[in-house]
Each structure stands twice: as structure tokens, then as C-alpha cells.
Design an enzyme around this catalytic site. Structure first.
Site, PDB file in Angstrom:
ATOM      1  N   HIS A 180       0.830  -1.149  -0.069  1.00  0.00           N
ATOM      2  CA  HIS A 180      -0.111   0.049  -0.048  1.00  0.00           C
ATOM      3  C   HIS A 180       0.898   1.305   0.060  1.00  0.00           C
ATOM      4  O   HIS A 180       0.686   2.139  -0.885  1.00  0.00           O
ATOM      5  CB  HIS A 180      -0.926   0.054   1.179  1.00  0.00           C
ATOM      6  CG  HIS A 180      -2.185   1.036   1.017  1.00  0.00           C
ATOM      7  ND1 HIS A 180      -1.672   2.107   1.465  1.00  0.00           N
ATOM      8  CD2 HIS A 180      -3.244   0.808   0.520  1.00  0.00           C
ATOM      9  CE1 HIS A 180      -2.910   3.095   0.889  1.00  0.00           C
ATOM     10  NE2 HIS A 180      -3.811   2.309   0.566  1.00  0.00           N
ATOM     11  N   GLU A 210       0.883   4.127  -2.861  1.00  0.00           N
ATOM     12  CA  GLU A 210       0.871   5.622  -2.417  1.00  0.00           C
ATOM     13  C   GLU A 210       2.104   5.978  -1.692  1.00  0.00           C
ATOM     14  O   GLU A 210       2.022   6.975  -0.827  1.00  0.00           O
ATOM     15  CB  GLU A 210      -0.180   5.650  -1.286  1.00  0.00           C
ATOM     16  CG  GLU A 210      -1.579   5.400  -2.100  1.00  0.00           C
ATOM     17  CD  GLU A 210      -2.741   5.583  -1.068  1.00  0.00           C
ATOM     18  OE1 GLU A 210      -2.730   5.975   0.014  1.00  0.00           O
ATOM     19  OE2 GLU A 210      -3.881   4.968  -1.405  1.00  0.00           O
ATOM     20  N   HIS A 242      -7.532  -1.859  -4.714  1.00  0.00           N
ATOM     21  CA  HIS A 242      -6.119  -1.567  -4.997  1.00  0.00           C
ATOM     22  C   HIS A 242      -5.479  -2.797  -5.859  1.00  0.00           C
ATOM     23  O   HIS A 242      -4.842  -2.494  -7.020  1.00  0.00           O
ATOM     24  CB  HIS A 242      -5.006  -1.320  -4.095  1.00  0.00           C
ATOM     25  CG  HIS A 242      -5.294   0.154  -3.120  1.00  0.00           C
ATOM     26  ND1 HIS A 242      -5.287   1.191  -3.702  1.00  0.00           N
ATOM     27  CD2 HIS A 242      -5.479   0.106  -1.944  1.00  0.00           C
ATOM     28  CE1 HIS A 242      -5.429   2.297  -3.026  1.00  0.00           C
ATOM     29  NE2 HIS A 242      -5.513   1.564  -1.922  1.00  0.00           N
TER      30      HIS A 242
END
Ligand code: CO
Length: 304
Positions: A180, A210, A242
Site C-alpha cells: 500500500h 501511495e 487496489h
């Protein structure tokens, strides 16, 4: 006068006899011990991805058949999205713990199903600390560590990732994980994990959606390694939004599309880490420790 004389002797004696009971009543020790586990997932709005969380619940239940197991979702965004689309949302941690206190649980191990100790874990820890300070909520409340906490955790997970997805990697193929990522300081865990991956295998890369390392970093690595084929795997508890969109989605800006446009042959594996037995095993170890620490008043996170 008679009353006074009598009580002067009797009252201290009665108080002495009652003292243990009085002390215990004030701290809720008179309740029978009831131990529970609360699994704190980030959560997902993708129904098919929830099976990874269900399968982890089953593993935890099999490991602790005598302890009642409940779950909460820490992401308020995901809970709100589900409430809007399905009309009902799973409990957040505050509601789940309040309900457990109401249901008479005295000892609760809260296990984080987060990957790194980032914002979600900070918030979870703050909620647990608040419940610890509440009178008559629980006698003991412990908090289990997220997946990556120590250097040993990172070695264990690097090994598990390679064993699961990269053992038969051809010389022209690379394995790329999508984590992530975050701007929280613990975002450095991804680069630290890359260090261990690189020591164990060639052409295995950890990127993030991210944060850092980014896809741009990974593309440079792929170019230098001179590979033609890429296997993409999510490094998140579920293969949710995602993984399905940012990683494997058909739109131009997904990782799969960008790499295909550069000429790589791309294969996507849609499996969440909560569904991978080798990785779930480490979360279960952390849960084991959290259950052990229910006997102590200290926070195990500071001691290990
Ligand atoms: Co996200």
C-alpha cells in the site's frame, strides 16, 4: 454508648473480613473471567476479497477453539462505503470493544491485521489505550503487533513471499509486489523489506501504490535486470480495490497496463496476504503473544 463500644471492636473486624471483597468489587474482579479475541482488519469494500478475511478468521478459530472470536474493521471509509451500498456495516473497533465489555468479557486480545505500524495501527493503539483507562471495561486488554514489527518479522515475510510466489522464477522473469505505502514514518518498512528480499533472491521487488518505493523505482530496477516477464502480486491483506484496479485493472494507468505498454509480459496473482498460510502464520504468532500478555498489565509492544 453501648453501640459505640460494640462497633469500636466489631467494625474494624468486619472491615478486615470484607476488605478483599470490597477491593475486588471496585475493580470488577467479581466477574467470572471471560476471554475473547478481537481481530482488527482494515476491511474491504470488495465482496470477493472478504474471503481472505474469512479464511484468516477460520485459521484463528482453529488455533484457539476455546476463545470467542470477533472482528472489527478499522477503516471508517470502507465501513461507510459498505453502509451506503449494502445498508449495513461491520463494527469499528470502538463499537466492537464496547459491545465486548457489555457482553461481560474481562480479558481481550486485540490483534492488528495491518501490514505495518502506520496510521491505522496508531489509531487502533489509541483506542486500546483509551479502553484500558476506562473503569469497569476490561481487566486486561492486550494489543497484538501488525505483520511487520521486528527485523525477524521482515526476514520471515521476505522468505514467505519468495517461497510462495518466486521459487521457480526464470532468468528473464521478475516478481513485483504491490504494497500500500504511506507517508507515515513506518513507510520505511517497505524499503527495509526490499533489503531482505534482495539478499534472498534476485529480481524480486517491493513497490507501493501511495508511497516509496514507487512504480517508477520498480521500472528502473526491471530495466536494469533486463527481464521480459513480470509477475504482479499484491502485498496487502486482501486482493481488494487496489489489487483489482491499481494493480491488475484494464485502465491505462494500472501497473499491469503500464508494464505491458513497455513491452513486458505481465501475469497478475490476485491473492491477499491474509489468505496466504505462510504469512497468516506470523499474524497468528503475534496473536499468540497478545493472548499470553493478557496475564500481565504491561504493553507487550514495548517489550518485544
Ligand atoms: Co488505499
Amino acid at each position: 454508648m453501648y453501640f459505640f463500644c460494640k462497633t469500636r471492636v466489631l467494625l474494624p473486624a468486619v472491615l478486615l473480613l470484607l476488605l478483599p471483597a470490597l477491593c475486588m468489587a471496585g475493580h470488577g474482579h467479581d466477574r467470572p473471567q471471560k476471554t475473547g479475541i478481537l481481530l482488527a482488519f482494515f476491511g474491504t469494500s470488495v465482496p470477493s476479497a472478504q474471503t481472505a478475511l474469512d479464511s484468516f478468521m477460520e485459521r484463528a478459530r482453529a488455533a484457539h477453539p476455546d476463545v470467542e472470536l470477533r472482528r472489527a474493521w478499522t477503516s471508517s471509509v470502507v465501513r461507510e462505503k459498505l453502509r451506503r451500498t449494502t445498508g449495513q456495516a461491520p463494527f469499528g473497533v470502538v463499537r466492537a470493544l464496547a459491545q465486548m465489555a457489555e457482553d461481560g468479557f474481562t480479558h481481550v486480545a486485540v490483534q492488528s491485521l495491518h501490514t505495518i505500524p502506520g496510521h491505522e495501527f496508531d489509531d487502533l493503539r489509541a483506542v486500546v489505550d483509551s479502553f484500558r483507562r476506562m473503569p469497569d471495561a476490561f481487566e486486561q486488554l492486550s494489543l497484538g503487533k501488525p505483520l511487520l514489527w521486528s527485523d525477524r518479522d521482515m526476514k520471515t515475510i521476505a522468505r514467505a513471499l519468495i517461497d510462495t510466489h518466486g521459487n521457480e522464477l526464470d532468468p528473464d522473469a521478475a516478481l513485483v509486489f504491490m504494497g500500500h505505502g504511506t507517508h507515515h514514518p513506518s513507510g520505511a518498512f517497505y524499503a527495509a523489506l526490499q533489503f531482505h528480499l534482495s539478499r534472498m533472491a534476485e529480481r524480486v521487488f517491493m513497490g507501493t501504490v501511495e508511497g516509496s518505493p514507487s512504480l517508477r523505482d520498480i521500472r528502473q530496477e526491471l530495466q536494469q535486470a533486463g527481464v521480459r516477464r513480470v509477475r504482479l502480486v499484491p502485498f496487502m491483506s486482501v486482493a481488494g480495490d487496489h489489487a483489482m484496479n491499481d494493480m491488475a485493472g484494464p485502465q491505462d494507468d494500472s501497473w499491469a497496463s503500464i508494464l505491458r505498454a513497455e513491452g513486458y509480459e505481465v501475469e497478475c496473482v490476485l491473492q491477499g496476504t491474509a489468505d496466504n498460510p505462510a504469512i497468516a502464520g506470523l499474524w497468528l504468532e503475534h496473536l499468540e503473544l497478545a493472548l499470553k500478555h493478557l496475564q500481565f498489565a504491561t504493553d507487550e509492544l514495548d517489550r518485544h
